[in-house]
Scaffold this motif. Structure first.
Motif, PDB file in Angstrom:
ATOM      1  N   TYR A  32     -73.522  41.562  -5.279  1.00  0.00           N
ATOM      2  CA  TYR A  32     -72.071  41.666  -5.431  1.00  0.00           C
ATOM      3  C   TYR A  32     -71.502  40.818  -6.566  1.00  0.00           C
ATOM      4  CZ  TYR A  32     -73.236  43.186  -0.750  1.00  0.00           C
ATOM      5  OH  TYR A  32     -73.840  43.808   0.310  1.00  0.00           O
ATOM      6  N   GLN A  48     -69.397  42.564  -9.348  1.00  0.00           N
ATOM      7  CA  GLN A  48     -68.081  43.084  -8.973  1.00  0.00           C
ATOM      8  C   GLN A  48     -67.102  41.982  -8.587  1.00  0.00           C
ATOM      9  OE1 GLN A  48     -70.946  44.349  -7.189  1.00  0.00           O
ATOM     10  NE2 GLN A  48     -71.214  45.835  -8.842  1.00  0.00           N
ATOM     11  N   THR A  49     -67.593  40.783  -8.320  1.00  0.00           N
ATOM     12  CA  THR A  49     -66.704  39.744  -7.790  1.00  0.00           C
ATOM     13  C   THR A  49     -66.656  38.503  -8.676  1.00  0.00           C
ATOM     14  OG1 THR A  49     -68.532  38.945  -6.389  1.00  0.00           O
ATOM     15  CG2 THR A  49     -66.982  40.509  -5.400  1.00  0.00           C
ATOM     16  N   ARG A 109     -63.251  39.870   2.872  1.00  0.00           N
ATOM     17  CA  ARG A 109     -62.994  41.293   3.029  1.00  0.00           C
ATOM     18  C   ARG A 109     -64.233  42.134   2.730  1.00  0.00           C
ATOM     19  NH1 ARG A 109     -57.694  42.091   3.929  1.00  0.00           N
ATOM     20  NH2 ARG A 109     -56.273  40.400   3.349  1.00  0.00           N
ATOM     21  N   ARG A 110     -65.228  41.520   2.146  1.00  0.00           N
ATOM     22  CA  ARG A 110     -66.477  42.237   1.888  1.00  0.00           C
ATOM     23  C   ARG A 110     -67.463  42.130   3.050  1.00  0.00           C
ATOM     24  NH1 ARG A 110     -67.867  44.252  -3.061  1.00  0.00           N
ATOM     25  NH2 ARG A 110     -66.257  44.014  -4.648  1.00  0.00           N
ATOM     26  N   GLN A 168     -68.875  45.462   4.526  1.00  0.00           N
ATOM     27  CA  GLN A 168     -69.774  46.140   3.601  1.00  0.00           C
ATOM     28  C   GLN A 168     -71.112  45.415   3.500  1.00  0.00           C
ATOM     29  OE1 GLN A 168     -69.218  49.140   1.959  1.00  0.00           O
ATOM     30  NE2 GLN A 168     -71.418  48.910   1.636  1.00  0.00           N
ATOM     31  N   ILE A 169     -71.087  44.083   3.507  1.00  0.00           N
ATOM     32  CA  ILE A 169     -72.333  43.324   3.429  1.00  0.00           C
ATOM     33  C   ILE A 169     -73.182  43.581   4.667  1.00  0.00           C
ATOM     34  CG2 ILE A 169     -73.339  41.016   3.279  1.00  0.00           C
ATOM     35  CD1 ILE A 169     -70.865  40.132   1.744  1.00  0.00           C
TER      36      ILE A 169
END
Length: 338
Positions: free
Chosen positions: A252, A255-256, A286-287, A290-291
């Motif tokens: 990630y 993207q972060t 907030r991820r 998804q993780i």
């Protein structure tokens, strides 16, 4: 209009007015985070006391008026409670959360650290066993590593591609990303340079990249602890107690933390700024859903619905057999040898 004047405390010390940033940091947070699936959610709490009353588990928060506010927690619907700074929990409250199958993780503010976790005794070891089996089998370990690169590249990779080739592709992609972001922010050619022994001597972007990575490691570690996996059994990384944490966090960064780090190229305090920006609006938290789904897919890609896998029925402890696999525990097997 009168301006706030510094107050003098004991021994003539000057006490400056509380800034907006400090006021916000001193405010308690009780936030239900996005759900992984129905009945499976994360709750973040800081600057509060979690205790058990006659009617349930609640978070006790001091109000600005000097009173207290009690917010009761939906313990039956919680998969994981994340306890941030300034939080305490009573023995009775912790026992109740354990009985409801809720993992309790101690984290830093906004997820910049993961200090430890307490898991229910009856939590299934299904994901840990999947991880250990894949890690111990060279072919299965390679398959998981390839899936990790597929998540990074967002494209399918031909089976049989050597890891050496994938590492080279990843290196080229990161150089291209650094070059693009450096041009966007009008920076001179950028080179990633990480030296723990000279932490304070890094340029602002490198310092922000290092601090942002540490924050991302905290979130990844919290998910791994919640699933009951081992942070040490990595598939791309190896040899460290947090190898699997590094594996997951790397999925990630592009993207972060990397774009954020380049945006702080002119910051006077990039290390603090990147942590503050990541804390705001729970950008990393907030991820979490998804993780969780990504880790489950990496370890078991053939599972039809990873969101439901966490809600497996509680099993009694089983016994291992090299030929039969798992056999029932809690029973007398004397008749089997008669």
């Amino acid at each position: 209009m009168r301006t706030a004047q510094p107050r003098r405390g004991r021994r003539g010390a000057v006490s400056l007015p509380q800034t907006e940033a400090r006021r916000r940091l001193a405010s308690p947070t009780l936030a239900m985070l996005p759900r992984v699936s129905d009945g499976l959610s994360f709750l973040y709490i800081d600057i509060a006391r979690v205790e058990q009353t006659d009617t349930g588990v609640c978070a006790v928060i001091e109000t600005s008026a000097g009173g207290v506010q009690r917010t009761y927690l939906p313990t039956a619907a919680l998969a994981c409670v994340l306890l941030g700074p300034g939080t305490s929990i009573t023995h009775r409250a912790l026992s109740t959360l354990m009985r409801h199958g809720t993992t309790v993780v101690c984290v830093g503010s906004g997820g910049v650290r993961c200090y430890g976790a307490v898991q229910p005794a009856d939590r299934t070891t299904a994901w840990l066993e999947r991880q250990a089996r894949a890690w111990a089998d060279p072919e299965a370990r390679l398959d998981v590593a390839v899936r990790m690169y597929e998540l990074r590249f967002q494209q399918e990779i031909e089976r049989g591609t050597p890891l050496e080739v994938l590492r080279g592709i990843e290196g080229s992609r990161m150089k291209a990303l650094y070059r693009t972001l450096a041009q966007r922010h009008r920076l001179k050619p950028f080179k990633r340079n990480y030296d723990p022994s000279s932490w304070g001597e890094q340029d602002p972007v490198n310092l922000a990249l290092s601090a942002g990575s540490q924050a991302l490691y905290g979130i990844a570690h919290a998910v791994i602890a919640h699933l009951g996996c081992s942070p040490a059994l990595g598939f791309v990384h190896s040899g460290k107690q947090h190898s699997f944490v590094y594996d997951i966090a790397d999925l990630y960064k592009a993207q972060t933390t990397i774009p954020l780090a380049f945006s702080l190229a002119k910051s006077h305090d990039p290390e603090s700024e990147v942590r503050r920006r990541l804390r705001e609006d729970f950008r990393l938290y907030r991820r979490l859903p998804q993780i969780v789904r990504d880790v489950q897919w990496l370890l078991d890609p053939d599972q039809p619905d990873p969101q439901e896998a966490e809600e497996e029925p509680v099993r009694l402890v089983e016994l291992w057999d090299p030929e039969r696999g798992s056999v029932a525990g809690g029973v007398n097997h004397g008749d089997d040898v008669m």
